[in-house]
Design an enzyme around this catalytic site. Structure first.
Site, PDB file in Angstrom:
ATOM      1  N   GLU A  95     -56.145  34.608  47.416  1.00  0.00           N
ATOM      2  CA  GLU A  95     -56.842  33.363  47.115  1.00  0.00           C
ATOM      3  C   GLU A  95     -57.463  32.792  48.391  1.00  0.00           C
ATOM      4  O   GLU A  95     -56.962  31.829  48.967  1.00  0.00           O
ATOM      5  CB  GLU A  95     -55.879  32.347  46.481  1.00  0.00           C
ATOM      6  CG  GLU A  95     -55.519  32.649  45.044  1.00  0.00           C
ATOM      7  CD  GLU A  95     -56.684  32.468  44.082  1.00  0.00           C
ATOM      8  OE1 GLU A  95     -57.028  31.320  43.769  1.00  0.00           O
ATOM      9  OE2 GLU A  95     -57.262  33.487  43.654  1.00  0.00           O
ATOM     10  N   HIS A 143     -59.786  34.176  34.440  1.00  0.00           N
ATOM     11  CA  HIS A 143     -58.433  33.938  34.938  1.00  0.00           C
ATOM     12  C   HIS A 143     -57.382  34.307  33.901  1.00  0.00           C
ATOM     13  O   HIS A 143     -57.255  33.666  32.864  1.00  0.00           O
ATOM     14  CB  HIS A 143     -58.275  32.470  35.351  1.00  0.00           C
ATOM     15  CG  HIS A 143     -56.900  32.145  35.805  1.00  0.00           C
ATOM     16  ND1 HIS A 143     -56.184  31.091  35.284  1.00  0.00           N
ATOM     17  CD2 HIS A 143     -56.088  32.745  36.712  1.00  0.00           C
ATOM     18  CE1 HIS A 143     -54.990  31.050  35.863  1.00  0.00           C
ATOM     19  NE2 HIS A 143     -54.915  32.041  36.727  1.00  0.00           N
TER      20      HIS A 143
END
Length: 181
Positions: A95, A143
């Site tokens: 991330e 996601h």
């Protein structure tokens, strides 16, 4: 069986999320290419997924044929150039905005102009990830929740420049993959 929306799917990142996404796409009938920057990680993830599927077959949760066919549709990618023929590439890497931007910049030089670039991010702006790309309209959030093979929800997230058709293709694929977009 084959996915109607995407035939060949690339997944980058062979950790828990990437391997799970690869399994979901392969179970839906897609050819899947799995890549990880760590040597041998993609092949190991495919082997582990195959073992899991075989265990499910032993328990009667799916047929041995389905387990074998799913595993056979998953191939380790040697490098990013292997994604040249993918309809969809989903990244499940660290991330980090810079890492995701650099990866998608590289993919734009490899993949076709209609390839959808999906990001499994849960926290970084899709608009920010697409910033500076030649084809920001192709960047979509896809996601998955952990574990991807079991959790039904897939968030489909558009950035400011995401083409509605790109987001719709991802939502359609999620449905084909037996997920709830």
């Amino acid at each position: 069986m084959s996915s109607k929306t995407f035939n060949t799917v690339g997944v980058i990142g062979a950790g828990t999320m990437g391997a799970g996404i690869a399994q979901v796409a392969a179970q839906a009938g897609c050819t899947v290419k799995l890549f990880d920057a760590r040597d041998g990680a993609a092949a190991a993830a495919i082997t582990k997924t195959g073992d899991t599927l075989n265990a499910l077959a032993t328990k009667g949760k799916l047929t041995a044929e389905a387990a074998a066919a799913t595993t056979a549709r998953m191939k380790p990618a040697v490098d990013l150039a292997d994604f040249h023929d993918c309809d969809l590439v989903v990244e499940a890497i660290v991330e980090d905005l810079g890492a995701k931007q650099a990866l998608f910049k590289s993919l734009e030089g490899i993949c076709g102009e209609n390839t959808i670039l999906g990001t499994n991010t849960s926290s970084i702006s899709i608009t920010a990830i697409a910033n500076g790309l030649a084809r920001p309209q192709n960047v979509v959030g896809m996601h998955f929740f952990n574990p991807a093979p079991l959790m039904p929800l897939v968030e489909v997230v558009s950035g400011h420049l995401t083409a509605p058709e790109a987001a719709q293709r991802v939502a359609d694929a999620a449905l084909e993959w037996k997920k709830t977009p």
